[in-house]
Design a protein around this motif. Structure first.
Motif, PDB file in Angstrom:
ATOM      1  N   ASP A 143       0.843  -1.181   0.000  1.00 35.35           N
ATOM      2  CA  ASP A 143       0.000   0.000   0.000  1.00 35.35           C
ATOM      3  C   ASP A 143       0.885   1.240   0.000  1.00 35.35           C
ATOM      4  N   VAL A 144       0.448   2.293  -0.643  1.00 33.37           N
ATOM      5  CA  VAL A 144       1.252   3.505  -0.715  1.00 33.37           C
ATOM      6  C   VAL A 144       1.012   4.417   0.481  1.00 33.37           C
ATOM      7  N   ASP A 145      -0.259   4.752   0.724  1.00 31.04           N
ATOM      8  CA  ASP A 145      -0.592   5.782   1.706  1.00 31.04           C
ATOM      9  C   ASP A 145      -0.116   5.416   3.102  1.00 31.04           C
ATOM     10  N   HIS A 151       1.033  11.053   2.119  1.00 26.60           N
ATOM     11  CA  HIS A 151       0.312  11.768   1.070  1.00 26.60           C
ATOM     12  C   HIS A 151      -0.455  12.997   1.547  1.00 26.60           C
ATOM     13  N   CYS A 183      -2.476   1.733  -4.697  1.00 23.58           N
ATOM     14  CA  CYS A 183      -2.769   3.083  -4.207  1.00 23.58           C
ATOM     15  C   CYS A 183      -4.036   3.597  -4.871  1.00 23.58           C
ATOM     16  N   LYS A 184      -4.668   4.584  -4.251  1.00 26.27           N
ATOM     17  CA  LYS A 184      -5.893   5.160  -4.816  1.00 26.27           C
ATOM     18  C   LYS A 184      -5.604   5.897  -6.115  1.00 26.27           C
ATOM     19  N   HIS A 188       0.708   9.019  -7.143  1.00 22.82           N
ATOM     20  CA  HIS A 188       1.570   8.888  -5.972  1.00 22.82           C
ATOM     21  C   HIS A 188       2.738   7.956  -6.273  1.00 22.82           C
ATOM     22  N   SER A 189       2.462   6.852  -6.922  1.00 27.41           N
ATOM     23  CA  SER A 189       3.517   5.895  -7.236  1.00 27.41           C
ATOM     24  C   SER A 189       4.499   6.485  -8.240  1.00 27.41           C
ATOM     25  N   ASP A 207      -5.112   0.658  -8.818  1.00 22.44           N
ATOM     26  CA  ASP A 207      -5.673   1.900  -8.308  1.00 22.44           C
ATOM     27  C   ASP A 207      -7.021   1.626  -7.659  1.00 22.44           C
TER      28      ASP A 207
END
Length: 274
Positions: A143-145, A151, A183-184, A188-189, A207
């Motif tokens: 996961d990114v966030d 973020h 990630c949403k 971001h990535s 996404d």
């Protein structure tokens, strides 16, 4: 003011709109009982929390600040359904733990719901493969966030919000795992530069169109400390460095089913002591 919620249970949805903000969680459970037949004491309402803790029966619904038609997943089994399950097998006088049996029934229900959700996403969502999967490699989904990227904090560039040791972590993980970024927003990535690093490759990115909510109480998710307030915590954050060591340790195992990722730091500490 009235309260309207939708209860998800057993693959079906039940709408409740007869309650007010002055009614309690127990009143909600009684309404659920009238629709499903599941006794209040056997109901577990997922996500119904107040101040980060599960809401007690006496809590008023108004204090939960539920949005209209909030969906709440319920875990629980009717008494009559349990009778057959709990009955001991013929010529067997062993004592049966009804809580263990109930958890098995609930797990089957949840698995069926999760598989149905996944089937719908597989049908509708198209995965854009960036690099082909490698034979014999397990899949690591990140996961990114707040895991790789803060973020929400202020910064002039995305690089300032990147978690420390990110590229070193991905380089290490890539030796044993194919990597997926979840990630949403793919931006971001891209801001992190993870698709252009020569030391590792991303298999694909997902996404918000691929996202569903599933519950994996036993295994599957490694939770780490969130990376927030990057401008204050960047110098002291070492979470990805430790996580890389854990992933390297468990990569030696043939089977992950016996792992409890909730205690990953404890597992790593014990392995490093040997």
């Amino acid at each position: 003011m009235s309260v309207s919620v939708i209860i998800k249970w057993g693959g079906q949805e039940y709408s409740i709109s007869s309650l007010s903000e002055e009614d309690t969680v127990m009143d909600l459970k009684q309404s659920i009982k009238s629709l499903t037949g599941v006794l209040p004491e056997r109901q577990k309402l997922l996500g119904l929390k107040i101040k980060g803790k599960p809401a007690e029966d006496e809590v008023k619904l108004g204090s939960l600040k539920l949005k209209p038609n909030t969906k709440i997943m319920m875990m629980g089994t009717r008494e009559e359904s349990l009778e057959d399950v709990l009955a001991p097998p013929p010529d067997n006088d062993d004592v049966v733990n009804d809580f263990d049996i109930e958890e098995e029934v609930i797990e089957v229900q949840n698995r069926e719901e999760n598989l149905a959700k996944i089937a719908r996403r597989v049908k509708d969502y198209k995965v854009e493969e960036l690099n082909p999967p490698r034979e014999g490699k397990r899949l690591l989904v990140l996961d990114v966030d707040y895991t790789l990227f803060d973020h929400k904090s202020c910064a002039e560039t995305g690089q300032e919000l990147m978690r420390p040791f990110l590229h070193e972590f991905l380089t290490s993980a890539y030796e044993d795992y194919d990597i997926v970024i979840w990630c949403k927003y793919r931006l971001h990535s891209l801001e992190l530069g993870v698709t252009e690093n020569p030391s590792y490759k991303i298999t694909f990115m997902l996404d918000s169109g691929a996202m569903i909510t599933v519950h994996t109480p036993k295994r599957g998710v490694v939770e780490i400390r969130p990376f927030m307030k990057a401008h204050l915590n960047r110098e002291k954050d070492r979470e990805l460095s430790k996580l890389a060591q854990y992933l390297k340790e468990i990569a030696k195992l043939e089977d992950f089913s016996g792992l409890n990722h909730k205690h990953w730091e404890r597992y790593l500490s014990k392995r490093q002591q040997h």
